[in-house]
Write a protein that holds these residues in place. Structure first.
Motif, PDB file in Angstrom:
ATOM      1  N   PRO A   1       0.802  -1.228   0.000  1.00  0.00           N
ATOM      2  CA  PRO A   1       0.000   0.000   0.000  1.00  0.00           C
ATOM      3  C   PRO A   1       0.835   1.279   0.000  1.00  0.00           C
ATOM      4  N   GLU A   2       1.961   1.307   0.725  1.00  0.00           N
ATOM      5  CA  GLU A   2       2.755   2.541   0.805  1.00  0.00           C
ATOM      6  C   GLU A   2       3.345   2.934  -0.552  1.00  0.00           C
ATOM      7  N   PHE A   3       3.441   1.973  -1.480  1.00  0.00           N
ATOM      8  CA  PHE A   3       3.951   2.287  -2.822  1.00  0.00           C
ATOM      9  C   PHE A   3       2.786   2.512  -3.804  1.00  0.00           C
ATOM     10  N   ALA A   4       1.556   2.261  -3.368  1.00  0.00           N
ATOM     11  CA  ALA A   4       0.406   2.220  -4.278  1.00  0.00           C
ATOM     12  C   ALA A   4       0.669   1.255  -5.423  1.00  0.00           C
ATOM     13  N   VAL A   5       1.280   0.131  -5.101  1.00  0.00           N
ATOM     14  CA  VAL A   5       1.520  -0.920  -6.102  1.00  0.00           C
ATOM     15  C   VAL A   5       0.665  -2.124  -5.729  1.00  0.00           C
ATOM     16  N   LYS A   6      -0.171  -2.546  -6.662  1.00  0.00           N
ATOM     17  CA  LYS A   6      -0.999  -3.726  -6.430  1.00  0.00           C
ATOM     18  C   LYS A   6      -1.238  -4.344  -7.797  1.00  0.00           C
ATOM     19  N   LYS A   7      -0.646  -5.507  -8.033  1.00  0.00           N
ATOM     20  CA  LYS A   7      -0.718  -6.086  -9.373  1.00  0.00           C
ATOM     21  C   LYS A   7      -0.964  -7.584  -9.259  1.00  0.00           C
ATOM     22  N   ASP A   8      -1.833  -8.097 -10.103  1.00  0.00           N
ATOM     23  CA  ASP A   8      -2.088  -9.532 -10.113  1.00  0.00           C
ATOM     24  C   ASP A   8      -0.855 -10.291 -10.580  1.00  0.00           C
ATOM     25  N   ALA A   9      -0.608 -11.417  -9.936  1.00  0.00           N
ATOM     26  CA  ALA A   9       0.483 -12.312 -10.322  1.00  0.00           C
ATOM     27  C   ALA A   9      -0.177 -13.547 -10.915  1.00  0.00           C
ATOM     28  N   ILE A  10      -0.100 -13.679 -12.245  1.00  0.00           N
ATOM     29  CA  ILE A  10      -0.876 -14.698 -12.952  1.00  0.00           C
ATOM     30  C   ILE A  10       0.069 -15.691 -13.629  1.00  0.00           C
TER      31      ILE A  10
END
Ligand code: HEC
Ligand SMILES: [Cu+2]
Length: 412
Positions: free
Chosen positions: A206-215
């Protein structure tokens, strides 16, 4: 009261409530009331967007409920027994089409700008490949030949077991701590290549605003540039199976020199993050990487890295102590800390034929897996020797001690 009077009051109330809410939201950032303001440019933008949208929806909410409550009170049946009878107002219909449209445009324009920036991984200065596994993360510093696994910290893992008797409120960073954190330099544009090895996971800090699916089978890209050194925590954000809640993310952001020392320490075969001591930072920086060996590590798993260890014979106590840790991190999810397993799917290791039989078959099973048991070639020779020894000599088992050289011999 007249309609005008009411509207003036609603507007004034809205403005006051909004100011108060915004003030609360800003000041409570660190208390967990609001989204974190974050430590990257993107995170700051996302936070601003969030506050902007929050303001807009607050105004809409107050206006809509204001009109509703006003109408309910002013046009109640006892006051107006005969309802007004009108329909089809072109003016009203145009207004309620155009106003929401303008609101949406006002939200979409700033949001699109930030979204485009998030996707722009050009000119990144380094790349980290992140692979999700059930239930841990693997980090690979692409081109550096450094790669390692990051699993739930031993302390949390022991405490979380049913009937562990541990008071989890006393465990520091319970369920959000790992054995090997991802170490990154501050101030550098870092590209992440995000994928998975089994099911869909999602890498979220959250502190980086990074959220990505790992598929599995896909590689998603995202980037960050961390502004401040510190420890930033996250979790897997995609329901990925039984231990989804037990694969946290920890990133240690450090100054460039310390990062270089950390990488060099890893290349030298040391596994401890603590090797990145300030003393080693200055002289380690220009040291050339042992390039051929390093790339091999990336391509062939732990084999070359473990080669020096293979020559070394380890004492039984050393193997048992290490094996207990490897077991807790890699095997206890299925076979349980007690070794009793979860029959019928996950067999008990008490009196197991494999654990009491020839070492070769035991090592093979760990290296190659069998049916529901995944293979563990990524563990070093020493780790496999240790965990095999641990299983062969715990819970009343009477198997032999296994040395790393025996594992190395079977890896071919
Ligand atoms: C995802 C669950 C899972 C994990 C994690 C796991 N195992 Fe297993 N293990 C199994 C299953 C399932 C079997 C039974 C395989 C079969 O025979 O079909 C098994 C069987 C075994 C056996 C043989 C038991 C017997 O006598 O038949 C050994 C030894 C073993 N595992 C060791 C390990 C070690 C060491 C690790 C950690 C490095 C580990 N396992 C991690 C699921 C798991
Ligand atoms: Cu996951």
């Amino acid at each position: 009261m007249s309609m005008k009077g009411w509207l003036a009051r609603v507007a004034a109330g809205t403005a006051m409530a909004l100011t108060a809410l915004q003030a609360v939201a800003y000041t409570q950032t660190s208390n967990g009331w609001n989204m974190p303001t974050g430590v990257t440019e993107i995170a700051h933008e996302v936070h601003k967007l969030h506050m902007w949208v929050f303001g807009v929806v607050t105004i809409i909410g107050i206006l809509v409920f204001g009109v509703m409550i006003y109408s309910i009170i002013q046009h109640r049946r006892s006051k107006h027994p005969k309802p007004a009878d009108f329909h089809e107002s072109i003016k009203v219909e145009i207004a309620w089409t155009i106003i929401p449209f303008l609101i949406l445009v006002g939200l979409a324009i700033p949001a699109a700008g930030t979204l485009i920036k998030m996707e722009d991984t050009r000119n990144s200065e380094m790349t980290v490949k992140v692979t999700g596994y059930q239930w841990k993360w693997q980090y690979e510093y692409v081109g550096e030949g450094v790669s390692f696994f990051s699993t739930l910290s031993q302390e949390s893992n022991v405490a979380r077991q049913t009937g562990s008797g541990v008071d989890v409120t006393k465990v520091p960073n319970y369920l959000v701590d790992v054995d090997n954190p991802l170490v990154l330099p501050v101030g550098k544009k870092i590209r992440f290549l995000i994928t998975a090895n089994d099911v869909i996971h999602a890498w979220w800090v959250p502190e980086f605003a990074v959220k990505k699916d790992a598929i599995p089978g896909y590689i998603n890209e995202v980037w960050t540039r961390i502004e401040q050194p510190g420890v930033y925590r996250g979790v897997c954000a995609e329901l990925c199976g039984r231990d989804h809640g037990f694969m946290p993310i920890v990133v240690r952001a450090v100054p460039e020199a310390e990062f270089k020392a950390f990488l060099d320490g890893k290349k030298g075969g040391k596994t401890e993050v603590a090797a990145a001591a300030p003393g080693t930072a200055s002289d380690a920086a220009p040291a050339a990487a042992p390039a051929p060996a390093a790339t091999e590590v990336a391509n062939a798993g732990a084999k070359p890295a473990a080669a020096p260890a293979a020559a070394k014979e380890l004492g039984q106590d050393e193997l048992m102590a290490k094996g207990e840790k490897v077991y807790a991190a890699n095997c206890s999810a299925c076979h349980q800390a007690s070794g009793a397993g979860l029959p019928p799917n996950f067999p008990s290791l008490h009196g197991s034929k494999i654990a009491n039989g020839p070492a070769e078959a035991h090592i093979e099973q760990i290296l190659k897996g069998k049916n529901l048991m995944p293979p563990f070639p990524q563990l070093s020779d020493e780790d496999i020797a240790a965990v095999a020894t641990y299983e062969r000599q715990s819970w009343g088992n009477k198997g032999s001690v296994v040395q790393p050289s025996q594992v190395a011999a079977l890896r071919k």
